[in-house]
Scaffold this motif. Structure first.
Motif, PDB file in Angstrom:
ATOM      1  N   PRO A   1       9.294   0.038  30.695  1.00  0.00           N
ATOM      2  CA  PRO A   1       9.949  -1.156  29.939  1.00  0.00           C
ATOM      3  C   PRO A   1      11.190  -0.755  29.491  1.00  0.00           C
ATOM      4  CG  PRO A   1       7.673  -1.237  29.327  1.00  0.00           C
ATOM      5  CD  PRO A   1       7.335   0.119  30.298  1.00  0.00           C
ATOM      6  N   SER A   2      12.515  -1.612  29.490  1.00  0.00           N
ATOM      7  CA  SER A   2      13.805  -0.507  29.125  1.00  0.00           C
ATOM      8  C   SER A   2      13.563  -1.350  27.194  1.00  0.00           C
ATOM      9  CB  SER A   2      14.431  -1.846  29.193  1.00  0.00           C
ATOM     10  OG  SER A   2      14.162  -2.981  28.869  1.00  0.00           O
ATOM     11  N   THR A   3      12.558  -0.741  26.570  1.00  0.00           N
ATOM     12  CA  THR A   3      12.402  -0.757  25.305  1.00  0.00           C
ATOM     13  C   THR A   3      11.385  -0.317  24.949  1.00  0.00           C
ATOM     14  OG1 THR A   3      10.421  -2.480  25.226  1.00  0.00           O
ATOM     15  CG2 THR A   3      12.559  -3.532  24.861  1.00  0.00           C
ATOM     16  N   ALA A   4      11.160   1.196  25.461  1.00  0.00           N
ATOM     17  CA  ALA A   4       9.929   2.443  25.227  1.00  0.00           C
ATOM     18  C   ALA A   4      11.279   2.685  24.367  1.00  0.00           C
ATOM     19  CB  ALA A   4       9.426   3.014  26.871  1.00  0.00           C
ATOM     20  N   THR A   5      10.347   3.596  23.627  1.00  0.00           N
ATOM     21  CA  THR A   5      11.244   4.609  23.167  1.00  0.00           C
ATOM     22  C   THR A   5      10.207   5.648  22.592  1.00  0.00           C
ATOM     23  OG1 THR A   5      11.843   3.006  21.411  1.00  0.00           O
ATOM     24  CG2 THR A   5      11.700   4.659  20.597  1.00  0.00           C
ATOM     25  N   ASP A   6      10.781   7.272  22.277  1.00  0.00           N
ATOM     26  CA  ASP A   6      10.326   8.061  22.088  1.00  0.00           C
ATOM     27  C   ASP A   6      10.485   8.802  20.552  1.00  0.00           C
ATOM     28  OD1 ASP A   6       8.978   9.290  24.972  1.00  0.00           O
ATOM     29  OD2 ASP A   6      11.250   9.037  24.673  1.00  0.00           O
ATOM     30  N   VAL A   7       8.852   9.219  20.404  1.00  0.00           N
ATOM     31  CA  VAL A   7       8.784   9.656  18.989  1.00  0.00           C
ATOM     32  C   VAL A   7       8.817  11.330  19.240  1.00  0.00           C
ATOM     33  CG1 VAL A   7       7.256   9.177  16.453  1.00  0.00           C
ATOM     34  CG2 VAL A   7       7.539   7.148  18.237  1.00  0.00           C
ATOM     35  N   PHE A   8       9.134  12.214  18.301  1.00  0.00           N
ATOM     36  CA  PHE A   8       8.916  13.171  19.070  1.00  0.00           C
ATOM     37  C   PHE A   8       7.980  13.810  16.950  1.00  0.00           C
ATOM     38  CE2 PHE A   8       9.805  17.109  16.195  1.00  0.00           C
ATOM     39  CZ  PHE A   8      10.193  18.188  16.953  1.00  0.00           C
ATOM     40  N   VAL A   9       7.311  14.782  17.534  1.00  0.00           N
ATOM     41  CA  VAL A   9       6.067  14.998  16.841  1.00  0.00           C
ATOM     42  C   VAL A   9       6.787  16.892  16.646  1.00  0.00           C
ATOM     43  CG1 VAL A   9       4.054  15.132  15.513  1.00  0.00           C
ATOM     44  CG2 VAL A   9       4.875  13.239  17.189  1.00  0.00           C
ATOM     45  N   GLY A  10       6.274  16.923  15.457  1.00  0.00           N
ATOM     46  CA  GLY A  10       7.111  18.894  14.943  1.00  0.00           C
ATOM     47  C   GLY A  10       5.779  18.901  14.445  1.00  0.00           C
ATOM     48  N   ASN A  11       5.693  20.671  14.529  1.00  0.00           N
ATOM     49  CA  ASN A  11       4.747  21.961  13.202  1.00  0.00           C
ATOM     50  C   ASN A  11       3.040  20.989  14.016  1.00  0.00           C
ATOM     51  OD1 ASN A  11       4.771  23.399  11.463  1.00  0.00           O
ATOM     52  ND2 ASN A  11       4.250  22.235  10.255  1.00  0.00           N
ATOM     53  N   MET A  12       3.490  21.466  15.365  1.00  0.00           N
ATOM     54  CA  MET A  12       1.534  20.679  15.406  1.00  0.00           C
ATOM     55  C   MET A  12       0.894  21.710  16.030  1.00  0.00           C
ATOM     56  SD  MET A  12       1.548  17.337  16.698  1.00  0.00           S
ATOM     57  CE  MET A  12       0.634  16.937  17.769  1.00  0.00           C
ATOM     58  N   PRO A  13      -0.505  21.454  15.841  1.00  0.00           N
ATOM     59  CA  PRO A  13      -1.383  22.675  15.512  1.00  0.00           C
ATOM     60  C   PRO A  13      -1.025  23.203  17.285  1.00  0.00           C
ATOM     61  CG  PRO A  13      -2.309  21.505  14.603  1.00  0.00           C
ATOM     62  CD  PRO A  13      -1.220  21.015  14.642  1.00  0.00           C
ATOM     63  N   TYR A  14      -0.878  24.909  17.879  1.00  0.00           N
ATOM     64  CA  TYR A  14      -1.085  25.141  18.866  1.00  0.00           C
ATOM     65  C   TYR A  14      -2.382  24.623  19.198  1.00  0.00           C
ATOM     66  CZ  TYR A  14       3.105  27.139  17.681  1.00  0.00           C
ATOM     67  OH  TYR A  14       4.494  27.707  17.034  1.00  0.00           O
ATOM     68  N   GLY A  15      -2.247  25.128  20.825  1.00  0.00           N
ATOM     69  CA  GLY A  15      -3.612  24.343  21.789  1.00  0.00           C
ATOM     70  C   GLY A  15      -3.888  22.673  21.599  1.00  0.00           C
ATOM     71  N   MET A  16      -3.101  22.043  21.778  1.00  0.00           N
ATOM     72  CA  MET A  16      -2.516  20.499  21.575  1.00  0.00           C
ATOM     73  C   MET A  16      -2.885  20.388  23.080  1.00  0.00           C
ATOM     74  SD  MET A  16      -4.007  19.426  18.498  1.00  0.00           S
ATOM     75  CE  MET A  16      -2.960  17.521  18.517  1.00  0.00           C
ATOM     76  N   SER A  17      -3.879  19.278  23.273  1.00  0.00           N
ATOM     77  CA  SER A  17      -3.591  18.260  24.701  1.00  0.00           C
ATOM     78  C   SER A  17      -3.205  17.280  24.487  1.00  0.00           C
ATOM     79  CB  SER A  17      -5.466  18.310  25.123  1.00  0.00           C
ATOM     80  OG  SER A  17      -6.106  17.332  24.415  1.00  0.00           O
ATOM     81  N   ASP A  18      -2.747  16.552  25.483  1.00  0.00           N
ATOM     82  CA  ASP A  18      -2.364  15.289  25.493  1.00  0.00           C
ATOM     83  C   ASP A  18      -3.001  14.086  24.370  1.00  0.00           C
ATOM     84  OD1 ASP A  18      -0.280  15.832  26.649  1.00  0.00           O
ATOM     85  OD2 ASP A  18      -0.480  14.622  28.210  1.00  0.00           O
ATOM     86  N   ASP A  19      -4.261  14.321  25.447  1.00  0.00           N
ATOM     87  CA  ASP A  19      -5.853  13.369  24.463  1.00  0.00           C
ATOM     88  C   ASP A  19      -5.412  13.504  22.893  1.00  0.00           C
ATOM     89  OD1 ASP A  19      -5.945  12.018  26.983  1.00  0.00           O
ATOM     90  OD2 ASP A  19      -8.260  14.011  27.028  1.00  0.00           O
ATOM     91  N   TYR A  20      -5.804  15.045  22.494  1.00  0.00           N
ATOM     92  CA  TYR A  20      -6.201  15.202  20.902  1.00  0.00           C
ATOM     93  C   TYR A  20      -4.512  14.614  20.082  1.00  0.00           C
ATOM     94  CZ  TYR A  20      -9.085  18.755  21.146  1.00  0.00           C
ATOM     95  OH  TYR A  20      -9.717  19.689  21.618  1.00  0.00           O
ATOM     96  N   VAL A  21      -3.120  14.750  20.718  1.00  0.00           N
ATOM     97  CA  VAL A  21      -1.864  14.268  20.169  1.00  0.00           C
ATOM     98  C   VAL A  21      -2.387  11.943  19.858  1.00  0.00           C
ATOM     99  CG1 VAL A  21       0.457  13.353  20.533  1.00  0.00           C
ATOM    100  CG2 VAL A  21      -1.017  15.772  20.931  1.00  0.00           C
ATOM    101  N   LYS A  22      -3.179  11.600  21.452  1.00  0.00           N
ATOM    102  CA  LYS A  22      -3.103  10.513  21.544  1.00  0.00           C
ATOM    103  C   LYS A  22      -4.030  10.226  20.298  1.00  0.00           C
ATOM    104  CE  LYS A  22      -5.570   6.755  24.671  1.00  0.00           C
ATOM    105  NZ  LYS A  22      -6.079   6.986  25.480  1.00  0.00           N
ATOM    106  N   ASP A  23      -4.957  10.676  20.349  1.00  0.00           N
ATOM    107  CA  ASP A  23      -6.492  10.464  18.534  1.00  0.00           C
ATOM    108  C   ASP A  23      -5.141  10.768  17.500  1.00  0.00           C
ATOM    109  OD1 ASP A  23      -7.930  10.234  20.696  1.00  0.00           O
ATOM    110  OD2 ASP A  23      -8.750  12.852  20.756  1.00  0.00           O
ATOM    111  N   LEU A  24      -4.403  11.341  17.592  1.00  0.00           N
ATOM    112  CA  LEU A  24      -4.324  11.433  16.089  1.00  0.00           C
ATOM    113  C   LEU A  24      -3.390  10.109  15.721  1.00  0.00           C
ATOM    114  CD1 LEU A  24      -2.277  12.789  14.094  1.00  0.00           C
ATOM    115  CD2 LEU A  24      -1.345  14.253  15.850  1.00  0.00           C
ATOM    116  N   VAL A  25      -2.665  10.200  17.195  1.00  0.00           N
ATOM    117  CA  VAL A  25      -1.691   8.665  16.990  1.00  0.00           C
ATOM    118  C   VAL A  25      -2.978   7.568  16.630  1.00  0.00           C
ATOM    119  CG1 VAL A  25      -0.301   6.966  18.381  1.00  0.00           C
ATOM    120  CG2 VAL A  25       0.170   9.812  18.305  1.00  0.00           C
ATOM    121  N   TYR A  26      -3.779   7.577  17.116  1.00  0.00           N
ATOM    122  CA  TYR A  26      -4.655   5.858  16.928  1.00  0.00           C
ATOM    123  C   TYR A  26      -5.494   6.641  15.347  1.00  0.00           C
ATOM    124  CZ  TYR A  26      -3.242   4.549  21.286  1.00  0.00           C
ATOM    125  OH  TYR A  26      -3.021   3.925  22.471  1.00  0.00           O
ATOM    126  N   THR A  27      -4.807   7.980  14.697  1.00  0.00           N
ATOM    127  CA  THR A  27      -5.805   8.002  12.868  1.00  0.00           C
ATOM    128  C   THR A  27      -4.817   7.670  12.536  1.00  0.00           C
ATOM    129  OG1 THR A  27      -6.779   9.711  14.344  1.00  0.00           O
ATOM    130  CG2 THR A  27      -6.828   9.750  11.760  1.00  0.00           C
TER     131      THR A  27
END
Length: 225
Positions: free
Chosen positions: A39-65
């Motif tokens: 959608p034209s409204t879609a917006t990106d959020v940058f997340v830095g200083n993450m632990p190494y070894g993160m997968s897309d699913d780990y980040v997704k779980d974090l977002v919902y935490t």
């Protein structure tokens, strides 16, 4: 933590994950999809200083935490998670981008993630500005009103390119616009165009065959008509 049973169900506008938990989360669209499908409204959020070894699913779980200041869950509609990786080693770079439905969700998510302690690291986060430029209708400019320092009128009396270049690039470009010829490019290119029209009548150098008329997609730019 409850695990989702990943069963994709496509609707007219969104993909959802069917879950055994009472809360149904929006499914992630494939990260290989072009931004044009969102959608034209879609917006990106940058997340830095993450632990190494993160997968897309780990980040997704974090977002919902994470939660808002009032304790309520952010619970955004996540459209895509991207964890950039080194092309040679395949290792992640300790950062991620989360695309959510709109700017409001992005602001809430960024505020919740910024300063959040996760696996011994304090995350930093902000809303990524869109690179898409909004079209702004600009009023037509009358070339006769542009300041060229008198260059266009004095052009036929100037002996060489160095005399032209003393006026500076901005005035040279304005002189090109007054002549209704191409005004883009660097100092040498603009100077060369003015040298080419020295001593010529406008009906000669404004002939399309002369090659100096501003064009867009092989059509004359209407602004200079």
């Amino acid at each position: 933590m409850h695990r989702c049973v990943l069963v994709l169900a496509l609707s007219a506008s969104h993909a959802f994950v069917a879950t055994t938990h009472k809360q149904c989360r929006p499914a992630l669209r494939s990260s290989i999809l072009s931004d044009d499908v969102f959608p034209s409204t879609a917006t990106d959020v940058f997340v830095g200083n993450m632990p190494y070894g993160m997968s897309d699913d780990y980040v997704k779980d974090l977002v919902y935490t994470v939660r808002k200041d009032d304790g309520s869950p952010v619970n955004p509609e996540v459209l895509r998670v991207t964890v950039p990786r080194d092309e040679e080693t395949g290792k992640d770079r300790g950062l991620a981008f989360v695309k959510v439905l709109d700017a409001t969700q992005a602001a809430d998510l960024s505020a919740a993630l910024d300063g959040f302690e996760y696996r011994g690291r304090v995350l930093n986060s902000n809303v990524k500005e869109s690179r898409k430029k909004k079209w702004v209708e600009r009023p037509a400019v009358d070339p006769a009103t542009l300041d060229d320092g008198g260059l266009f009128e004095a052009l036929d009396t100037l002996p060489d390119k160095f005399a032209i270049q003393e006026y500076g690039l901005e005035k040279i470009r304005n002189a090109c616009k007054k002549a209704r010829i191409k005004a883009g490019g660097d100092l040498e290119q603009c100077t060369a165009r003015l040298l080419k029209i020295q001593g010529l009548k406008s009906e000669v150098y404004l002939d399309p065959a002369f090659g100096l008329i501003p064009t867009r997609n092989n059509r004359r730019n209407a602004r200079w008509n």
